[in-house]
Structure formats: C-alpha cells, structure tokens
Design a protein around this motif. Structure first.
Motif, PDB file in Angstrom:
ATOM      1  N   ARG A  76       0.839  -1.205   0.000  1.00 54.52           N
ATOM      2  CA  ARG A  76       0.000   0.000   0.000  1.00 54.52           C
ATOM      3  C   ARG A  76       0.877   1.259   0.000  1.00 54.52           C
ATOM      4  NH1 ARG A  76      -4.795  -1.943   2.496  1.00 54.52           N
ATOM      5  NH2 ARG A  76      -5.844   0.032   2.052  1.00 54.52           N
ATOM      6  N   PRO A  77       0.383   2.346  -0.630  1.00 52.76           N
ATOM      7  CA  PRO A  77       1.186   3.572  -0.725  1.00 52.76           C
ATOM      8  C   PRO A  77       1.529   4.188   0.638  1.00 52.76           C
ATOM      9  CG  PRO A  77      -1.065   3.935  -1.545  1.00 52.76           C
ATOM     10  CD  PRO A  77      -0.914   2.460  -1.342  1.00 52.76           C
ATOM     11  N   PHE A  78       0.699   3.904   1.650  1.00 52.01           N
ATOM     12  CA  PHE A  78       0.937   4.512   2.970  1.00 52.01           C
ATOM     13  C   PHE A  78       1.860   3.685   3.864  1.00 52.01           C
ATOM     14  CE2 PHE A  78      -3.161   2.182   3.319  1.00 52.01           C
ATOM     15  CZ  PHE A  78      -2.869   1.310   4.356  1.00 52.01           C
ATOM     16  N   PHE A  79       2.374   2.542   3.354  1.00 57.30           N
ATOM     17  CA  PHE A  79       3.133   1.612   4.207  1.00 57.30           C
ATOM     18  C   PHE A  79       4.381   2.244   4.842  1.00 57.30           C
ATOM     19  CE2 PHE A  79       6.368  -1.836   4.663  1.00 57.30           C
ATOM     20  CZ  PHE A  79       5.729  -2.572   5.652  1.00 57.30           C
ATOM     21  N   ALA A  80       5.221   2.914   4.026  1.00 56.99           N
ATOM     22  CA  ALA A  80       6.485   3.471   4.552  1.00 56.99           C
ATOM     23  C   ALA A  80       6.200   4.508   5.642  1.00 56.99           C
ATOM     24  CB  ALA A  80       7.303   4.091   3.425  1.00 56.99           C
ATOM     25  N   GLY A  81       5.230   5.378   5.388  1.00 51.83           N
ATOM     26  CA  GLY A  81       4.863   6.398   6.370  1.00 51.83           C
ATOM     27  C   GLY A  81       4.315   5.773   7.645  1.00 51.83           C
ATOM     28  N   LEU A  82       3.529   4.724   7.480  1.00 50.09           N
ATOM     29  CA  LEU A  82       2.936   4.033   8.631  1.00 50.09           C
ATOM     30  C   LEU A  82       4.026   3.406   9.508  1.00 50.09           C
ATOM     31  CD1 LEU A  82       0.387   2.937  10.093  1.00 50.09           C
ATOM     32  CD2 LEU A  82       0.421   1.011   8.484  1.00 50.09           C
ATOM     33  N   VAL A  83       5.003   2.778   8.864  1.00 49.64           N
ATOM     34  CA  VAL A  83       6.107   2.140   9.599  1.00 49.64           C
ATOM     35  C   VAL A  83       6.945   3.197  10.338  1.00 49.64           C
ATOM     36  CG1 VAL A  83       8.285   0.877   9.296  1.00 49.64           C
ATOM     37  CG2 VAL A  83       6.183   0.059   8.189  1.00 49.64           C
ATOM     38  N   ASP A  84       7.241   4.316   9.658  1.00 51.22           N
ATOM     39  CA  ASP A  84       7.968   5.423  10.308  1.00 51.22           C
ATOM     40  C   ASP A  84       7.220   5.883  11.552  1.00 51.22           C
ATOM     41  OD1 ASP A  84       9.986   5.592   8.490  1.00 51.22           O
ATOM     42  OD2 ASP A  84       9.126   7.266   7.342  1.00 51.22           O
ATOM     43  N   PHE A  85       5.926   6.128  11.367  1.00 49.17           N
ATOM     44  CA  PHE A  85       5.092   6.626  12.466  1.00 49.17           C
ATOM     45  C   PHE A  85       5.029   5.632  13.628  1.00 49.17           C
ATOM     46  CE2 PHE A  85       0.513   6.464  13.964  1.00 49.17           C
ATOM     47  CZ  PHE A  85       0.699   7.379  14.983  1.00 49.17           C
ATOM     48  N   MET A  86       4.765   4.366  13.318  1.00 52.68           N
ATOM     49  CA  MET A  86       4.558   3.380  14.382  1.00 52.68           C
ATOM     50  C   MET A  86       5.836   3.049  15.153  1.00 52.68           C
ATOM     51  SD  MET A  86       1.373   2.870  14.725  1.00 52.68           S
ATOM     52  CE  MET A  86       1.447   1.486  15.868  1.00 52.68           C
ATOM     53  N   SER A  87       6.993   3.380  14.550  1.00 57.22           N
ATOM     54  CA  SER A  87       8.257   3.154  15.270  1.00 57.22           C
ATOM     55  C   SER A  87       8.846   4.467  15.801  1.00 57.22           C
ATOM     56  CB  SER A  87       9.262   2.432  14.357  1.00 57.22           C
ATOM     57  OG  SER A  87       9.459   3.143  13.150  1.00 57.22           O
ATOM     58  N   SER A  88       8.053   5.544  15.776  1.00 54.41           N
ATOM     59  CA  SER A  88       8.571   6.871  16.146  1.00 54.41           C
ATOM     60  C   SER A  88       8.546   7.140  17.651  1.00 54.41           C
ATOM     61  CB  SER A  88       7.759   7.964  15.434  1.00 54.41           C
ATOM     62  OG  SER A  88       6.435   8.018  15.953  1.00 54.41           O
ATOM     63  N   GLY A  89       7.798   6.361  18.396  1.00 51.36           N
ATOM     64  CA  GLY A  89       7.701   6.596  19.842  1.00 51.36           C
ATOM     65  C   GLY A  89       7.001   5.426  20.502  1.00 51.36           C
ATOM     66  N   PRO A  90       6.916   5.432  21.828  1.00 49.11           N
ATOM     67  CA  PRO A  90       6.318   4.287  22.523  1.00 49.11           C
ATOM     68  C   PRO A  90       4.830   4.104  22.218  1.00 49.11           C
ATOM     69  CG  PRO A  90       6.941   6.013  24.087  1.00 49.11           C
ATOM     70  CD  PRO A  90       7.479   6.414  22.754  1.00 49.11           C
ATOM     71  N   ILE A  91       4.419   2.860  22.259  1.00 44.40           N
ATOM     72  CA  ILE A  91       3.012   2.477  22.089  1.00 44.40           C
ATOM     73  C   ILE A  91       2.588   1.687  23.335  1.00 44.40           C
ATOM     74  CG2 ILE A  91       3.103   2.407  19.561  1.00 44.40           C
ATOM     75  CD1 ILE A  91       3.031  -0.895  21.278  1.00 44.40           C
ATOM     76  N   ILE A  92       1.281   1.543  23.514  1.00 47.64           N
ATOM     77  CA  ILE A  92       0.766   0.607  24.522  1.00 47.64           C
ATOM     78  C   ILE A  92       0.104  -0.524  23.748  1.00 47.64           C
ATOM     79  CG2 ILE A  92      -0.787   0.270  26.513  1.00 47.64           C
ATOM     80  CD1 ILE A  92       1.114   2.550  27.109  1.00 47.64           C
ATOM     81  N   ALA A  93       0.529  -1.757  23.997  1.00 48.04           N
ATOM     82  CA  ALA A  93      -0.093  -2.927  23.361  1.00 48.04           C
ATOM     83  C   ALA A  93      -0.945  -3.643  24.393  1.00 48.04           C
ATOM     84  CB  ALA A  93       0.995  -3.870  22.840  1.00 48.04           C
ATOM     85  N   ALA A  94      -2.097  -4.160  23.974  1.00 46.07           N
ATOM     86  CA  ALA A  94      -2.958  -4.872  24.921  1.00 46.07           C
ATOM     87  C   ALA A  94      -3.828  -5.913  24.235  1.00 46.07           C
ATOM     88  CB  ALA A  94      -3.852  -3.876  25.671  1.00 46.07           C
ATOM     89  N   ILE A  95      -4.101  -6.988  24.952  1.00 47.69           N
ATOM     90  CA  ILE A  95      -5.112  -7.969  24.546  1.00 47.69           C
ATOM     91  C   ILE A  95      -6.353  -7.690  25.388  1.00 47.69           C
ATOM     92  CG2 ILE A  95      -5.761 -10.413  24.487  1.00 47.69           C
ATOM     93  CD1 ILE A  95      -2.766 -11.081  24.190  1.00 47.69           C
ATOM     94  N   LEU A  96      -7.501  -7.586  24.720  1.00 54.28           N
ATOM     95  CA  LEU A  96      -8.758  -7.252  25.384  1.00 54.28           C
ATOM     96  C   LEU A  96      -9.749  -8.397  25.241  1.00 54.28           C
ATOM     97  CD1 LEU A  96      -9.176  -3.635  23.937  1.00 54.28           C
ATOM     98  CD2 LEU A  96      -8.025  -4.321  26.061  1.00 54.28           C
ATOM     99  N   GLU A  97     -10.576  -8.575  26.278  1.00 53.48           N
ATOM    100  CA  GLU A  97     -11.548  -9.669  26.274  1.00 53.48           C
ATOM    101  C   GLU A  97     -12.964  -9.149  26.496  1.00 53.48           C
ATOM    102  OE1 GLU A  97     -11.107 -13.878  28.237  1.00 53.48           O
ATOM    103  OE2 GLU A  97     -11.814 -12.447  29.738  1.00 53.48           O
ATOM    104  N   LYS A  98     -13.865  -9.660  25.706  1.00 50.58           N
ATOM    105  CA  LYS A  98     -15.302  -9.327  25.793  1.00 50.58           C
ATOM    106  C   LYS A  98     -16.010 -10.243  24.808  1.00 50.58           C
ATOM    107  CE  LYS A  98     -18.387  -5.334  25.020  1.00 50.58           C
ATOM    108  NZ  LYS A  98     -19.440  -6.061  24.303  1.00 50.58           N
ATOM    109  N   ASN A  99     -17.279 -10.545  25.020  1.00 51.53           N
ATOM    110  CA  ASN A  99     -18.031 -11.255  23.980  1.00 51.53           C
ATOM    111  C   ASN A  99     -18.003 -10.434  22.713  1.00 51.53           C
ATOM    112  OD1 ASN A  99     -18.786 -13.487  25.466  1.00 51.53           O
ATOM    113  ND2 ASN A  99     -20.697 -12.551  26.179  1.00 51.53           N
ATOM    114  N   ASN A 100     -17.821 -11.098  21.566  1.00 49.31           N
ATOM    115  CA  ASN A 100     -17.839 -10.395  20.274  1.00 49.31           C
ATOM    116  C   ASN A 100     -16.788  -9.275  20.222  1.00 49.31           C
ATOM    117  OD1 ASN A 100     -19.108 -10.362  17.723  1.00 49.31           O
ATOM    118  ND2 ASN A 100     -20.264  -8.537  18.278  1.00 49.31           N
TER     119      ASN A 100
END
Ligand code: IDP
Ligand code: MG
Length: 158
Positions: A76-100
């Motif tokens: 996709r044309p936005f891939f390089a920008g997306l990768v730059d952005f997502m590695s530019s600073g800390p993120i919070i990752a989480a697994i969430l639980e709920k029906n559906n």
C-alpha cells in the motif's frame, strides 16, 4: 468405537465457550496518542466499553517490528509512512476480552479516518489524521490471535 471417539472429541471442541464469535481482540495505543497523554482516557473508554484487559505493556517498536506487524499492508502507498510513524515513539499494546470482542472494539474505535469516525468514538476523540488515528484494533478473530501472539507470551496473560 472409532466413530464414538470422534463424536466425543468434536463435542468437546464445539463446547468451548465463545468458540464461534471469538472473545479476544488486540489493540495498540499509537505513538501520537501516547505522546499527547491520551493513554488514561483511552483506557477508560476501553473499560467503559466492557472490555477486560488480559495483557498490557508499553514499548517502542523497532522499524523491523513495525514492518512485520503491518506486513499485510506492504504494497500500500501509505506503508512506509505508517512504519515510520509506528516506530517513532512508545506504544501501549494490549489484549482485550469481551463477547464479540473484534466487532465491538471496531465499533468503539470508529472508522480508520478520524474525520469519518462517529462522534464519541476513540478515533474521533483522540485521532489526529488517517495515519495517526490513535489506536489499532484487530479486524478478525484470526488476526487478533496472530497479533496478540506477536506481542505477548502465555506468561504475560491473565
Ligand atoms: P484499520 O486500522 O482501521 O484497520 P487499515 O486499512 O488496516 O485500517 O490500515 C492500517 C493503518 O494504516 C491505519 O490504522 C492507519 O494508521 C494507516 N492508514 C490506513 N489508510 C491510510 C491512508 O490512506 N493514509 C495514511 N495512513 C493510512
Ligand atoms: Mg486493519
């Protein structure tokens, strides 16, 4: 005898709770939202939405990790920008639980582009633009499983 056994095995398989709809999803609070101090407000929305936090951590993705996570978008044309952005600073990752979980979480976060996201959704409230849209949410049960496994071992889930 063989037939009887296979019936028992299949029954055990289909009797697992939430097998058909899936009860877990995976999310990230993206670098723009963490940077702007929206982590607490977004976690409150997740909580109010009825999701239980199974696993959670703060970390900074390397370029390679961001590329691997978003591999399905590599053409996709936005891939390089997306990768730059997502590695530019800390993120919070989480697994969430709920029906559906997958569908309900996509509803809670709203459309990919914050300008098109329904009022009161996480992306509407905390997104900056279509790239910096505050949060990730898995798009299927299968991807929720793959994405959760990318970030968390069994020892990190409760
Ligand atoms: P989703 O996050 O709503 O599932 P996807 O189409 O899977 O949206 O895209 C993954 C991510 O790529 C989006 O969350 C957003 O950060 C980024 N993205 C999607 N479309 C665009 C675009 O047109 N321009 C820039 N970034 C985009
Ligand atoms: Mg997606």
């Amino acid at each position: 005898m063989e037939v009887e056994n296979s019936v028992i095995v299949n029954f055990a398989e289909i009797s697992k709770p939430n097998k058909m709809t899936g009860n877990k999803t995976f999310t990230m609070i993206k670098p723009n939202a963490v940077e702007k101090g929206f982590t607490g407000a977004i976690l409150a929305k997740i909580n109010e939405g009825g999701f239980r936090i199974v696993a959670m951590k703060k970390m900074k993705l390397t370029r390679e990790q961001a590329e691997a996570f978003y591999e399905i978008h590599k053409e996709r044309p936005f891939f390089a920008g997306l990768v730059d952005f997502m590695s530019s600073g800390p993120i919070i990752a989480a697994i969430l639980e709920k029906n559906n979980a997958v569908e309900d979480y996509r509803k809670l976060i709203g459309a990919t582009n914050p300008d098109e996201a329904e009022r009161g959704t996480v992306r509407n409230l905390f997104g900056t633009n279509v790239q910096m849209n505050a949060v990730h949410g898995s798009d299927s049960d299968e991807n929720a499983e793959i994405e959760g496994n990318f970030f968390f071992s069994k020892l990190e889930r409760f």
